[in-house]
Design a protein around this motif. Structure first.
Motif, PDB file in Angstrom:
ATOM      1  N   TYR A  91      -3.383  -0.194  -0.816  1.00 31.64           N
ATOM      2  CA  TYR A  91      -4.124   0.860  -1.513  1.00 31.64           C
ATOM      3  C   TYR A  91      -5.534   0.443  -1.935  1.00 31.64           C
ATOM      4  O   TYR A  91      -6.207   1.186  -2.642  1.00 31.64           O
ATOM      5  CB  TYR A  91      -3.347   1.357  -2.747  1.00 31.64           C
ATOM      6  CG  TYR A  91      -1.920   1.738  -2.438  1.00 31.64           C
ATOM      7  CD1 TYR A  91      -1.630   2.894  -1.728  1.00 31.64           C
ATOM      8  CD2 TYR A  91      -0.862   0.917  -2.833  1.00 31.64           C
ATOM      9  CE1 TYR A  91      -0.319   3.240  -1.434  1.00 31.64           C
ATOM     10  CE2 TYR A  91       0.453   1.244  -2.539  1.00 31.64           C
ATOM     11  CZ  TYR A  91       0.722   2.405  -1.838  1.00 31.64           C
ATOM     12  OH  TYR A  91       2.013   2.735  -1.541  1.00 31.64           O
ATOM     13  N   GLN A  92      -5.989  -0.727  -1.495  1.00 32.77           N
ATOM     14  CA  GLN A  92      -7.344  -1.176  -1.790  1.00 32.77           C
ATOM     15  C   GLN A  92      -8.185  -1.155  -0.509  1.00 32.77           C
ATOM     16  O   GLN A  92      -7.656  -1.344   0.586  1.00 32.77           O
ATOM     17  CB  GLN A  92      -7.336  -2.595  -2.372  1.00 32.77           C
ATOM     18  CG  GLN A  92      -6.586  -2.724  -3.686  1.00 32.77           C
ATOM     19  CD  GLN A  92      -7.219  -1.923  -4.798  1.00 32.77           C
ATOM     20  OE1 GLN A  92      -8.430  -1.923  -4.963  1.00 32.77           O
ATOM     21  NE2 GLN A  92      -6.396  -1.229  -5.581  1.00 32.77           N
ATOM     22  N   GLU A  93      -9.491  -0.939  -0.646  1.00 34.42           N
ATOM     23  CA  GLU A  93     -10.372  -0.903   0.517  1.00 34.42           C
ATOM     24  C   GLU A  93     -11.054  -2.257   0.718  1.00 34.42           C
ATOM     25  O   GLU A  93     -11.495  -2.889  -0.244  1.00 34.42           O
ATOM     26  CB  GLU A  93     -11.429   0.195   0.354  1.00 34.42           C
ATOM     27  CG  GLU A  93     -10.851   1.599   0.418  1.00 34.42           C
ATOM     28  CD  GLU A  93     -11.933   2.666   0.404  1.00 34.42           C
ATOM     29  OE1 GLU A  93     -13.096   2.331   0.045  1.00 34.42           O
ATOM     30  OE2 GLU A  93     -11.636   3.820   0.761  1.00 34.42           O
ATOM     31  N   TYR A  94     -11.128  -2.663   2.005  1.00 36.16           N
ATOM     32  CA  TYR A  94     -11.767  -3.930   2.369  1.00 36.16           C
ATOM     33  C   TYR A  94     -12.681  -3.693   3.566  1.00 36.16           C
ATOM     34  O   TYR A  94     -12.480  -2.754   4.344  1.00 36.16           O
ATOM     35  CB  TYR A  94     -10.714  -4.987   2.734  1.00 36.16           C
ATOM     36  CG  TYR A  94      -9.798  -5.356   1.597  1.00 36.16           C
ATOM     37  CD1 TYR A  94     -10.082  -6.429   0.759  1.00 36.16           C
ATOM     38  CD2 TYR A  94      -8.634  -4.629   1.359  1.00 36.16           C
ATOM     39  CE1 TYR A  94      -9.243  -6.770  -0.286  1.00 36.16           C
ATOM     40  CE2 TYR A  94      -7.785  -4.961   0.309  1.00 36.16           C
ATOM     41  CZ  TYR A  94      -8.090  -6.032  -0.506  1.00 36.16           C
ATOM     42  OH  TYR A  94      -7.253  -6.353  -1.543  1.00 36.16           O
ATOM     43  N   SER A 119      -7.854   0.074   4.839  1.00 37.75           N
ATOM     44  CA  SER A 119      -6.987   0.215   3.678  1.00 37.75           C
ATOM     45  C   SER A 119      -5.598   0.563   4.178  1.00 37.75           C
ATOM     46  O   SER A 119      -5.455   1.325   5.149  1.00 37.75           O
ATOM     47  CB  SER A 119      -7.508   1.309   2.738  1.00 37.75           C
ATOM     48  OG  SER A 119      -6.652   1.458   1.625  1.00 37.75           O
TER      49      SER A 119
END
Length: 276
Positions: free
Chosen positions: A49-52, A109
């Motif tokens: 659920y995190q953007e990279y 993500s």
């Protein structure tokens, strides 16, 4: 003498042209993963659920200078941690490119889908030049499901005579009001009651931290009896329970109050606080 000099010049010329025609030992183009703030790196653990940022930089071979032809990226998902698990292809992109340099970037993500078993993601990036020389690199990251912060709820414990409410969900019973006079809060059958230092309440914000405190630093007790039922007061007591279903409850007792005597039942008593 002139003929000898001419022969030497010719000999050097032949050697020079011969060296220019020798094949390059490693003619493949270069490829490298991009680095920087929030960019994925090999072996990293990333949270769901995190953007990279994911990026690759490719370039023509510095000796051959052959123009680039294509870039491809295959994304594989490995469910679980077993070594023999078969990957699932979840992304396959090929781009026709040209020139001597190319940069590929995207924001990635991941969310929890079919299974709660977390695994890993493997990115396989490949570049070809016009002579079909190829180079590839692989980046593997582990997927982690981050802990959600503990939910804090307010509670109200009430007792009048033999009637009581609010304690059962924590595995507790308001046994009696002793003549001391203090409320006698005891664990139900099979429930374990713990006492903690008051600082534990603010220290614990995640489920893993809560379980760790119950394993190390907690003292078991037969009764919690610090609340004076003759007067309202402010408290900073931290107790806990492990109920029969294996759940841990961290309890912060913060205040109490009493109402006027109600014949023939007695005095209504309230204990307030929070739990997580």
């Amino acid at each position: 003498m002139k003929k000898l000099a001419l022969a030497l010049v010719c000999l050097v010329s032949v050697a020079f042209f011969a060296s220019c025609n020798e094949p390059v030992a490693n003619p493949e183009p270069s490829i490298a993963i991009m680095t920087g703030e929030n960019y994925i790196s090999d072996g990293q653990t990333i949270d769901l659920y995190q953007e990279y940022n994911l990026g690759f930089r490719v370039a023509s071979n510095s000796q051959t200078l052959k123009e680039l032809a294509s870039f491809s990226l295959v994304t594989k998902y490995y469910q679980g941690t077993a070594e023999d698990v078969r990957p699932e292809i979840i992304g396959d992109t090929t781009i026709t490119i040209s020139g001597s340099e190319f940069v590929y970037e995207e924001i990635v993500s991941y969310e929890l889908a079919k299974s709660e078993i977390i695994g890993k993601i493997e990115y396989v990036a490949t570049v070809f030049d016009k002579d079909n020389n190829m180079n590839t690199t692989t980046v593997t990251v582990n997927l982690n499901l981050p802990e959600e912060p503990l939910n804090v709820v307010d509670f109200e414990w009430y007792r009048l005579g033999n009637e009581q409410t609010g304690l059962a969900e924590y595995g507790l019973v308001w046994d009696q009001n002793a003549k001391s006079p203090f409320a006698q809060i005891k664990p139900m059958d099979g429930v374990i009651l713990y006492k903690f230092d008051s600082s534990v309440w603010d220290e614990v914000t995640l489920p893993s931290q809560k379980i760790a405190k119950f394993s190390d630093g907690a003292t078991t007790a037969a009764v919690y009896n610090n609340v004076d039922v003759n007067q309202g007061a402010i408290y900073d007591d931290v107790i806990g329970t492990r109920t029969t279903d294996g759940q841990y409850h961290l309890i912060h007792v913060t205040s109490s109050r009493i109402l006027a005597y109600q014949a023939p039942y007695g005095t209504p008593c309230y204990i307030y606080g929070q739990a997580k």
